[in-house]
Design a protein around this motif. Structure first.
Motif, mmCIF file in Angstrom:
data_model
loop_
_atom_site.group_PDB
_atom_site.id
_atom_site.type_symbol
_atom_site.label_atom_id
_atom_site.label_comp_id
_atom_site.label_asym_id
_atom_site.label_seq_id
_atom_site.Cartn_x
_atom_site.Cartn_y
_atom_site.Cartn_z
ATOM 1 N N LEU A 61 46.290 37.827 41.462
ATOM 2 C CA LEU A 61 46.633 38.789 42.518
ATOM 3 C C LEU A 61 48.136 39.030 42.596
ATOM 4 O O LEU A 61 48.580 40.163 42.790
ATOM 5 C CB LEU A 61 46.113 38.316 43.875
ATOM 6 C CG LEU A 61 44.614 38.390 44.098
ATOM 7 C CD1 LEU A 61 44.243 37.787 45.445
ATOM 8 C CD2 LEU A 61 44.103 39.813 43.993
ATOM 9 N N LYS A 65 49.076 42.808 41.914
ATOM 10 C CA LYS A 65 49.494 43.596 43.077
ATOM 11 C C LYS A 65 51.001 43.636 43.273
ATOM 12 O O LYS A 65 51.574 44.704 43.477
ATOM 13 C CB LYS A 65 48.850 43.030 44.347
ATOM 14 C CG LYS A 65 47.348 43.235 44.421
ATOM 15 C CD LYS A 65 46.708 42.449 45.542
ATOM 16 C CE LYS A 65 47.101 42.873 46.912
ATOM 17 N NZ LYS A 65 46.307 42.227 47.964
ATOM 18 N N HIS A 108 45.685 49.395 44.132
ATOM 19 C CA HIS A 108 45.035 48.335 43.363
ATOM 20 C C HIS A 108 43.517 48.362 43.475
ATOM 21 O O HIS A 108 42.824 48.048 42.513
ATOM 22 C CB HIS A 108 45.598 46.958 43.738
ATOM 23 C CG HIS A 108 45.417 46.570 45.157
ATOM 24 N ND1 HIS A 108 46.138 47.113 46.200
ATOM 25 C CD2 HIS A 108 44.584 45.673 45.714
ATOM 26 C CE1 HIS A 108 45.751 46.568 47.328
ATOM 27 N NE2 HIS A 108 44.809 45.695 47.071
ATOM 28 N N MET A 109 42.983 48.774 44.606
ATOM 29 C CA MET A 109 41.527 48.833 44.756
ATOM 30 C C MET A 109 40.938 49.983 43.943
ATOM 31 O O MET A 109 39.919 49.825 43.270
ATOM 32 C CB MET A 109 41.142 48.972 46.239
ATOM 33 C CG MET A 109 41.556 47.792 47.095
ATOM 34 S SD MET A 109 41.135 46.181 46.390
ATOM 35 C CE MET A 109 39.386 46.355 46.184
ATOM 36 N N ASP A 165 39.739 43.697 47.924
ATOM 37 C CA ASP A 165 40.076 42.654 46.958
ATOM 38 C C ASP A 165 39.686 41.267 47.455
ATOM 39 O O ASP A 165 39.119 40.483 46.718
ATOM 40 C CB ASP A 165 41.556 42.714 46.552
ATOM 41 C CG ASP A 165 42.517 42.655 47.732
ATOM 42 O OD1 ASP A 165 42.073 42.710 48.894
ATOM 43 O OD2 ASP A 165 43.728 42.576 47.476
ATOM 44 N N THR A 192 33.489 42.305 48.029
ATOM 45 C CA THR A 192 34.866 42.012 47.653
ATOM 46 C C THR A 192 34.915 41.356 46.277
ATOM 47 O O THR A 192 33.948 40.750 45.822
ATOM 48 C CB THR A 192 35.544 41.062 48.673
ATOM 49 O OG1 THR A 192 34.777 39.866 48.784
ATOM 50 C CG2 THR A 192 35.678 41.720 50.028
#
Length: 196
Positions: A61, A65, A108-109, A165, A192
């Motif tokens: 992550l 991100k 990012h999603m 996420d 998620t």
């Protein structure tokens, strides 16, 4: 002719290319991480997430991100494709505030879903630049509304699936779900990548 070597997106070790009939005839994606890196991610025992939060996921992550490594959107594309390929609900990724998206240069999603060739729509707009990760559990639960409908968005009376996420307290998903239900959604579920 020069052979192009493919490297693991996480550890940079060479990947052995795999060509099979399954890959050629189905939506099977070429792996982007090695087996050793893949084994570091712990699968979630719940049906509402793919993985559990652990050190490997924390590192992933951070790189994806915050260090803006958009190529890492491909890491879980096979698993996400398998989960969503037959989904009947309309998928809505949790949105970022426009200022945050400009800072990070990508959503990012949305990139996770694009990498897996999963169709989605966006109906929600984030109302704050504050992140839930900067708050403690009590602050998360007591937070003001995080979303509003986008200008011109039309919520149909049907089933929607929110995709985020990570779920820790569930506040983000609860706020997004309430907006959609209030606007006329018949049902709102959530899924998620990570269960925190």
């Amino acid at each position: 002719m020069n052979k192009i070597e493919t490297l693991c997106l996480l550890c940079s070790q060479p990947l052995q290319p795999v060509i099979s009939w399954k890959m050629l005839l189905t939506n099977y994606f070429q792996p982007t991480i090695c087996d050793k890196c893949s084994a570091r991610f712990e699968h979630s025992p719940t049906a509402t997430a793919l993985y559990q939060y652990n050190e490997a996921m924390k590192d992933y992550l951070h790189q994806y991100k915050f260090l803006q490594d958009v190529a890492l959107a491909k890491v879980f594309r096979q698993e996400l494709y398998a989960r969503f390929k037959n989904e009947k609900a309309t998928i809505i990724p949790i949105s970022m505030h426009p200022i945050k998206q400009k800072e990070r240069t990508f959503s990012h999603m949305e990139e996770l879903l694009k990498a897996a060739n999963i169709p989605f729509i966006q109906l929600l707009e984030k109302t704050t630049t504050e992140t839930q990760s900067s708050k403690n559990r009590v602050e998360r639960v007591q937070t003001a509304p995080l979303f509003r409908l986008m200008v011109g968005a039309h919520v149909e009376h049907k089933q929607y699936l929110l995709f985020d996420d990570i779920k820790t307290t569930g506040t983000t998903l609860r706020h997004a779900s309430e907006i959609l239900l209030h606007a006329g959604a018949r049902n709102v579920q959530s899924f998620t990548l990570i269960n925190g």
